[in-house]
Motif scaffolding. Sequence first.
Motif, PDB file in Angstrom:
ATOM      1  N   ILE A  39      54.485  39.690  58.724  1.00  0.00           N
ATOM      2  CA  ILE A  39      54.047  40.838  57.933  1.00  0.00           C
ATOM      3  C   ILE A  39      52.583  40.678  57.540  1.00  0.00           C
ATOM      4  N   GLU A  40      52.189  39.468  57.191  1.00  0.00           N
ATOM      5  CA  GLU A  40      50.791  39.200  56.821  1.00  0.00           C
ATOM      6  C   GLU A  40      49.851  39.426  58.001  1.00  0.00           C
ATOM      7  N   THR A  42      59.185  35.753  58.876  1.00  0.00           N
ATOM      8  CA  THR A  42      58.990  37.194  58.809  1.00  0.00           C
ATOM      9  C   THR A  42      57.842  37.534  57.867  1.00  0.00           C
ATOM     10  N   GLN A  43      57.767  36.822  56.765  1.00  0.00           N
ATOM     11  CA  GLN A  43      56.667  37.020  55.822  1.00  0.00           C
ATOM     12  C   GLN A  43      55.316  36.756  56.489  1.00  0.00           C
ATOM     13  N   LEU A  44      55.242  35.714  57.297  1.00  0.00           N
ATOM     14  CA  LEU A  44      54.000  35.414  58.017  1.00  0.00           C
ATOM     15  C   LEU A  44      53.649  36.538  58.988  1.00  0.00           C
ATOM     16  N   PHE A  60      63.301  34.381  56.447  1.00  0.00           N
ATOM     17  CA  PHE A  60      62.399  35.113  55.568  1.00  0.00           C
ATOM     18  C   PHE A  60      60.940  34.636  55.673  1.00  0.00           C
ATOM     19  N   TYR A  61      60.737  33.329  55.716  1.00  0.00           N
ATOM     20  CA  TYR A  61      59.369  32.811  55.741  1.00  0.00           C
ATOM     21  C   TYR A  61      58.624  33.224  57.019  1.00  0.00           C
ATOM     22  N   GLU A  91      55.935  44.416  61.189  1.00  0.00           N
ATOM     23  CA  GLU A  91      57.063  44.630  60.274  1.00  0.00           C
ATOM     24  C   GLU A  91      58.202  43.659  60.525  1.00  0.00           C
ATOM     25  N   GLN A  92      58.292  43.142  61.743  1.00  0.00           N
ATOM     26  CA  GLN A  92      59.427  42.284  62.073  1.00  0.00           C
ATOM     27  C   GLN A  92      59.039  41.287  63.153  1.00  0.00           C
TER      28      GLN A  92
END
Length: 357
Positions: free
Chosen positions: A205-206, A201-203, A198-199, A210-211
């Motif tokens: 996205i920022e 992927t979050q980076l 998750f982390y 998207e992935q």
Amino acid sequence: MIIQKTENSRLSEFDPNNFSFGSTFIDHMVICEYENGKWGDVKLVPYGPIPFTPAMMGVNYGQACFEGMKAYKDKDGQVFLFRPEKNFERINKSATRLAMPEVTEEMFLDGLKALVDIDRNWIPQGEGMSLYIRPLIFATEEALKARVANKYMFAIVATPAKSYYSEPVSVKISDHYSRAANGGVGSAKAAGNYAASFYPTQLAIEEGYEQIIWTDDATHEYFEESGTMNVFVRINDTIYTPPTSEKILDGVTRDSFIQLAKKRGIEVKIEPVAVKTVVEAQKNGTLKEVWGVGTAVVTTVFQALGYEGVKLELPRLSDEESYAAILKKDLTDLQNNLSEDAFGWRVVVEKDVLETV
């Protein structure tokens, strides 16, 4: 099997044209508890919370794995599972790697059929519609001790599903984070694998993606998976996909795509896919498409690859040109009983199966 039907069905509140995937649950669930070295009775009960404490070992030490699969309803109301024996084999492979007890074929398959049968009216009909099913195993012993647990639960829950990720997405090729390492649990559907993703992927996205396309932990020079999906690359008219390993999940959708492609006469090479090869193919125009496959999404086509700070755009192919789209249609037609099942992958869920389990 012990059966307790709900007296308060929520089906009348369910709108198949307006629901939230993943947070709308059907009326029933399956549970079975493991204690004293053996599994107890399989129970089909009303869906709802189960009391546990924060000292539950599955929460503290991560002994938890799951599967993802679907049931489909054709135009005549017949209901089908898709290759459920593959999910049965894989959940036990995951359980073994996490030092948890295996479930029996009877528990798994009979539990699936009973649940899908009793709540078959929850399965939406139509293109892209299905019932997403989540079998899982987790440690339930109440103990703060870092060891193999003595108590477990096997459960099956389900949520109506519809298509998502319908538009092409941009993905970042990871140059630092990895999904799994040699000797780890990458080949198991361990719950912790997803938490760890998750982390990063979050980076991504920022950064406007998207992935992520995960790369190998040692060199970051080879594709492994993309997000929670297996990944495919098409260069000219050949499909490439990384071989499964102790780092790469043996996806049911992945295997189905490979077999469907071969049936069409499309060349498929199961071999390491180098980042450098894909980038060079994009630059010289031979990279036709890159996509991910998985149970929930079926297929997600990528429109751009992020590499070394640059977005590498991919061709936008028509459905007639795209192998991803062609194979997706082959798969979904088969799953929804719209084409002949040459592989024997569809499993009919008979009505009133509860009377025989």
